[in-house]
Design a protein around this motif. Structure first.
Motif, PDB file in Angstrom:
ATOM      1  N   LEU A  26       0.695  -1.433   0.144  1.00  0.00           N
ATOM      2  CA  LEU A  26       0.647  -0.296   0.020  1.00  0.00           C
ATOM      3  C   LEU A  26       0.519   0.966   0.158  1.00  0.00           C
ATOM      4  O   LEU A  26       2.150   1.685   1.121  1.00  0.00           O
ATOM      5  CB  LEU A  26      -0.579   0.609   1.109  1.00  0.00           C
ATOM      6  N   ASP A  27       0.906   1.850  -1.379  1.00  0.00           N
ATOM      7  CA  ASP A  27       1.226   3.548  -1.042  1.00  0.00           C
ATOM      8  C   ASP A  27       0.229   4.166  -2.021  1.00  0.00           C
ATOM      9  O   ASP A  27      -0.349   3.999  -2.471  1.00  0.00           O
ATOM     10  CB  ASP A  27       2.910   2.733  -1.438  1.00  0.00           C
ATOM     11  N   PHE A  28       1.161   5.673  -2.169  1.00  0.00           N
ATOM     12  CA  PHE A  28       1.156   6.791  -3.270  1.00  0.00           C
ATOM     13  C   PHE A  28       0.129   6.337  -4.117  1.00  0.00           C
ATOM     14  O   PHE A  28      -0.596   6.454  -4.732  1.00  0.00           O
ATOM     15  CB  PHE A  28       1.132   8.179  -2.830  1.00  0.00           C
ATOM     16  N   GLU A  29       1.569   5.012  -5.058  1.00  0.00           N
ATOM     17  CA  GLU A  29       1.052   5.016  -6.283  1.00  0.00           C
ATOM     18  C   GLU A  29      -0.210   4.215  -6.348  1.00  0.00           C
ATOM     19  O   GLU A  29      -1.100   4.186  -8.053  1.00  0.00           O
ATOM     20  CB  GLU A  29       1.989   4.459  -6.846  1.00  0.00           C
ATOM     21  N   LEU A  30      -0.667   3.190  -5.893  1.00  0.00           N
ATOM     22  CA  LEU A  30      -1.766   2.262  -5.498  1.00  0.00           C
ATOM     23  C   LEU A  30      -3.024   2.873  -5.483  1.00  0.00           C
ATOM     24  O   LEU A  30      -3.776   2.755  -6.164  1.00  0.00           O
ATOM     25  CB  LEU A  30      -1.491   1.179  -4.221  1.00  0.00           C
ATOM     26  N   LEU A  31      -2.616   3.853  -4.663  1.00  0.00           N
ATOM     27  CA  LEU A  31      -4.264   4.157  -4.377  1.00  0.00           C
ATOM     28  C   LEU A  31      -4.561   5.466  -5.426  1.00  0.00           C
ATOM     29  O   LEU A  31      -5.568   5.606  -5.743  1.00  0.00           O
ATOM     30  CB  LEU A  31      -4.024   5.889  -2.884  1.00  0.00           C
ATOM     31  N   GLN A  43      -6.592   9.809 -16.746  1.00  0.00           N
ATOM     32  CA  GLN A  43      -5.142   9.902 -15.732  1.00  0.00           C
ATOM     33  C   GLN A  43      -5.151   9.147 -14.346  1.00  0.00           C
ATOM     34  O   GLN A  43      -5.781  10.082 -13.344  1.00  0.00           O
ATOM     35  CB  GLN A  43      -4.227  10.657 -16.343  1.00  0.00           C
ATOM     36  N   PRO A  44      -4.226   8.966 -13.787  1.00  0.00           N
ATOM     37  CA  PRO A  44      -4.210   8.620 -12.211  1.00  0.00           C
ATOM     38  C   PRO A  44      -3.987  10.352 -12.037  1.00  0.00           C
ATOM     39  O   PRO A  44      -3.394  10.612 -11.654  1.00  0.00           O
ATOM     40  CB  PRO A  44      -3.120   8.000 -12.075  1.00  0.00           C
ATOM     41  N   PRO A  45      -4.760  10.296 -10.910  1.00  0.00           N
ATOM     42  CA  PRO A  45      -4.548  11.985 -10.480  1.00  0.00           C
ATOM     43  C   PRO A  45      -3.418  12.374  -9.374  1.00  0.00           C
ATOM     44  O   PRO A  45      -2.889  11.068  -9.129  1.00  0.00           O
ATOM     45  CB  PRO A  45      -5.905  12.766  -9.580  1.00  0.00           C
ATOM     46  N   PRO A  46      -2.339  13.403  -9.455  1.00  0.00           N
ATOM     47  CA  PRO A  46      -1.073  13.400  -8.722  1.00  0.00           C
ATOM     48  C   PRO A  46      -1.893  13.812  -7.255  1.00  0.00           C
ATOM     49  O   PRO A  46      -2.794  14.096  -6.707  1.00  0.00           O
ATOM     50  CB  PRO A  46      -0.777  14.832  -9.624  1.00  0.00           C
ATOM     51  N   PHE A  47      -0.955  13.648  -7.001  1.00  0.00           N
ATOM     52  CA  PHE A  47      -0.633  14.630  -5.224  1.00  0.00           C
ATOM     53  C   PHE A  47      -1.150  15.762  -4.910  1.00  0.00           C
ATOM     54  O   PHE A  47      -0.187  16.823  -5.954  1.00  0.00           O
ATOM     55  CB  PHE A  47       0.624  14.024  -4.358  1.00  0.00           C
ATOM     56  N   ARG A  48      -1.874  16.281  -4.583  1.00  0.00           N
ATOM     57  CA  ARG A  48      -2.466  17.352  -4.248  1.00  0.00           C
ATOM     58  C   ARG A  48      -0.886  18.557  -3.991  1.00  0.00           C
ATOM     59  O   ARG A  48       0.002  17.810  -3.762  1.00  0.00           O
ATOM     60  CB  ARG A  48      -3.257  18.106  -2.828  1.00  0.00           C
ATOM     61  N   SER A  49      -0.861  19.767  -4.744  1.00  0.00           N
ATOM     62  CA  SER A  49      -0.002  20.365  -4.746  1.00  0.00           C
ATOM     63  C   SER A  49       0.021  21.743  -3.231  1.00  0.00           C
ATOM     64  O   SER A  49       1.176  22.405  -3.495  1.00  0.00           O
ATOM     65  CB  SER A  49       1.161  20.778  -5.800  1.00  0.00           C
ATOM     66  N   PRO A  65       6.911  19.930   1.380  1.00  0.00           N
ATOM     67  CA  PRO A  65       8.223  18.784   0.593  1.00  0.00           C
ATOM     68  C   PRO A  65       7.850  17.318   0.370  1.00  0.00           C
ATOM     69  O   PRO A  65       8.654  16.634   0.020  1.00  0.00           O
ATOM     70  CB  PRO A  65       9.787  19.025   0.110  1.00  0.00           C
ATOM     71  N   ASP A  66       8.280  16.766   2.130  1.00  0.00           N
ATOM     72  CA  ASP A  66       8.304  15.644   2.114  1.00  0.00           C
ATOM     73  C   ASP A  66       6.458  14.807   2.367  1.00  0.00           C
ATOM     74  O   ASP A  66       7.125  13.614   3.229  1.00  0.00           O
ATOM     75  CB  ASP A  66       9.214  15.432   3.902  1.00  0.00           C
ATOM     76  N   THR A  67       6.044  15.373   2.247  1.00  0.00           N
ATOM     77  CA  THR A  67       4.086  14.902   2.323  1.00  0.00           C
ATOM     78  C   THR A  67       3.410  13.871   1.743  1.00  0.00           C
ATOM     79  O   THR A  67       3.742  12.371   2.579  1.00  0.00           O
ATOM     80  CB  THR A  67       2.984  16.492   2.150  1.00  0.00           C
ATOM     81  N   ARG A  68       4.660  13.508   0.942  1.00  0.00           N
ATOM     82  CA  ARG A  68       4.576  11.982   0.256  1.00  0.00           C
ATOM     83  C   ARG A  68       4.917  11.395   0.418  1.00  0.00           C
ATOM     84  O   ARG A  68       4.394  10.040   0.985  1.00  0.00           O
ATOM     85  CB  ARG A  68       4.251  12.458  -1.422  1.00  0.00           C
ATOM     86  N   ASP A  69       6.109  11.360   0.764  1.00  0.00           N
ATOM     87  CA  ASP A  69       7.249  11.044   1.628  1.00  0.00           C
ATOM     88  C   ASP A  69       6.316   9.988   2.954  1.00  0.00           C
ATOM     89  O   ASP A  69       7.247   9.045   2.850  1.00  0.00           O
ATOM     90  CB  ASP A  69       8.739  10.742   1.700  1.00  0.00           C
ATOM     91  N   ARG A  70       6.000  10.887   3.094  1.00  0.00           N
ATOM     92  CA  ARG A  70       5.260  10.934   4.919  1.00  0.00           C
ATOM     93  C   ARG A  70       4.614   9.651   4.470  1.00  0.00           C
ATOM     94  O   ARG A  70       3.921   9.047   5.534  1.00  0.00           O
ATOM     95  CB  ARG A  70       5.567  11.886   5.987  1.00  0.00           C
ATOM     96  N   ALA A  95      -4.907   2.547   8.409  1.00  0.00           N
ATOM     97  CA  ALA A  95      -4.619   2.896   6.535  1.00  0.00           C
ATOM     98  C   ALA A  95      -5.876   4.375   6.654  1.00  0.00           C
ATOM     99  O   ALA A  95      -4.712   4.879   5.595  1.00  0.00           O
ATOM    100  CB  ALA A  95      -4.432   1.928   5.743  1.00  0.00           C
ATOM    101  N   CYS A  96      -6.740   4.065   6.992  1.00  0.00           N
ATOM    102  CA  CYS A  96      -7.570   4.392   6.447  1.00  0.00           C
ATOM    103  C   CYS A  96      -7.548   6.644   6.777  1.00  0.00           C
ATOM    104  O   CYS A  96      -7.764   7.304   6.264  1.00  0.00           O
ATOM    105  CB  CYS A  96      -8.844   4.296   7.458  1.00  0.00           C
ATOM    106  N   LEU A  97      -7.215   6.505   8.311  1.00  0.00           N
ATOM    107  CA  LEU A  97      -6.665   7.679   8.722  1.00  0.00           C
ATOM    108  C   LEU A  97      -6.058   8.299   8.470  1.00  0.00           C
ATOM    109  O   LEU A  97      -6.020   9.935   8.564  1.00  0.00           O
ATOM    110  CB  LEU A  97      -7.149   7.353  10.547  1.00  0.00           C
ATOM    111  N   ASP A  98      -4.900   7.430   7.624  1.00  0.00           N
ATOM    112  CA  ASP A  98      -3.554   8.462   7.661  1.00  0.00           C
ATOM    113  C   ASP A  98      -4.047   9.245   5.610  1.00  0.00           C
ATOM    114  O   ASP A  98      -3.457   9.850   5.747  1.00  0.00           O
ATOM    115  CB  ASP A  98      -2.542   6.456   6.953  1.00  0.00           C
ATOM    116  N   VAL A  99      -4.875   8.012   5.632  1.00  0.00           N
ATOM    117  CA  VAL A  99      -4.945   8.722   3.903  1.00  0.00           C
ATOM    118  C   VAL A  99      -6.139  10.362   4.023  1.00  0.00           C
ATOM    119  O   VAL A  99      -5.854  11.333   4.014  1.00  0.00           O
ATOM    120  CB  VAL A  99      -6.176   7.663   3.093  1.00  0.00           C
ATOM    121  N   CYS A 100      -7.071   9.657   5.385  1.00  0.00           N
ATOM    122  CA  CYS A 100      -7.839  11.316   5.242  1.00  0.00           C
ATOM    123  C   CYS A 100      -6.541  12.418   6.334  1.00  0.00           C
ATOM    124  O   CYS A 100      -6.957  13.260   5.683  1.00  0.00           O
ATOM    125  CB  CYS A 100      -8.869  10.698   6.334  1.00  0.00           C
TER     126      CYS A 100
END
Length: 170
Positions: A26-31, A43-49, A65-70, A95-100
Motif C-alpha cells: 500500500l502506497d500512494f501509487e496504488l491509491l 489519468q491517475p490523479p497527482p498528489f495535491r500540490s 516537500p516531504d508530505t508524500r514520502d511521509r 491506513a484509513c485515517l492516514d489517507v484522511c
C-alpha cells in the motif's frame, strides 16, 4: 451516492481486490490507480500540490516537500511486518485515517481512505459482509479516540461477518 460515483467506486473496488490478492504494498501509487476509477479521470490523479480543506473549511491539510514520502511511510506500516506489530483491525483503521490525515487528492479522499481500509483487510484474506458503520461515520484523523472507535467498528463488522459465515456452515 449517485450512480456514476457508485460505478467508479465499484470499479476501484475490483482493482483493489486484485491488488490485495497479489499482495501489493500500500502506497500512494496504488491509491492513485484506484482513484483514477473513483474519479473517472483519464489519468491517475497527482498528489495535491496545495493545502487542502475539508468539512466546509473546518479542517486544513498542509503540504510540504516531504508530505508524500511521509504518507508512503505511514501506509507501509499497514503490512503485517511493517513497523509496530498491530492487530489487523488497528492497521486497517490506521491506513484509513492516514489517507484522511494526509488528504493526498484534490477530491475523493474519503473514498480513497475507505479503499485503503478494505485493502488492508483484503490483503490478509478478510472480506466484510457490510460496511455501514464505516461509510456513514466521520472520523477525525488526528483524534486518538476516533482511531480507537474506527478500529472497534471494524471489529464489529468483522464479528458480524464471522457470525454470518458460521451460521451458513451450521
Amino acid at each position: 451516492m449517485d450512480p456514476a460515483r457508485a460505478e467508479g467506486l465499484l470499479a476501484a473496488l475490483e482493482l483493489m481486490r486484485a491488488d490485495a490478492a497479489r499482495g501489493a504494498s500500500l502506497d500512494f501509487e496504488l491509491l492513485r490507480g484506484w482513484q483514477q476509477h473513483v474519479l473517472d479521470t483519464p489519468q491517475p490523479p497527482p498528489f495535491r500540490s496545495l493545502p487542502a480543506f475539508a468539512k466546509g473549511g473546518r479542517e486544513r491539510y498542509g503540504i510540504g516537500p516531504d508530505t508524500r514520502d511521509r504518507l508512503d511511510a505511514c501506509l507501509a506500516e499497514s503490512a503485517t511486518g511493517g513497523g509496530r506489530p498491530l492487530p489487523l483491525t488497528a492497521r486497517a483503521a490506521r491506513a484509513c485515517l492516514d489517507v484522511c490525515y494526509f488528504h493526498p487528492f484534490d477530491d475523493g479522499n474519503a473514498r480513497s481512505a475507505f479503499l485503503a481500509l478494505v485493502f488492508v483487510l483484503a490483503r490478509e484474506g478478510v472480506a466484510l459482509d457490510g460496511v455501514a458503520l464505516l461509510r456513514r461515520i466521520t472520523f477525525q484523523a488526528d483524534d486518538p479516540q476516533d482511531a480507537v472507535t474506527l478500529a472497534n467498528y471494524i471489529d464489529v463488522h468483522l464479528a458480524e461477518t464471522r457470525r454470518g459465515a458460521a451460521s451458513l456452515g451450521s
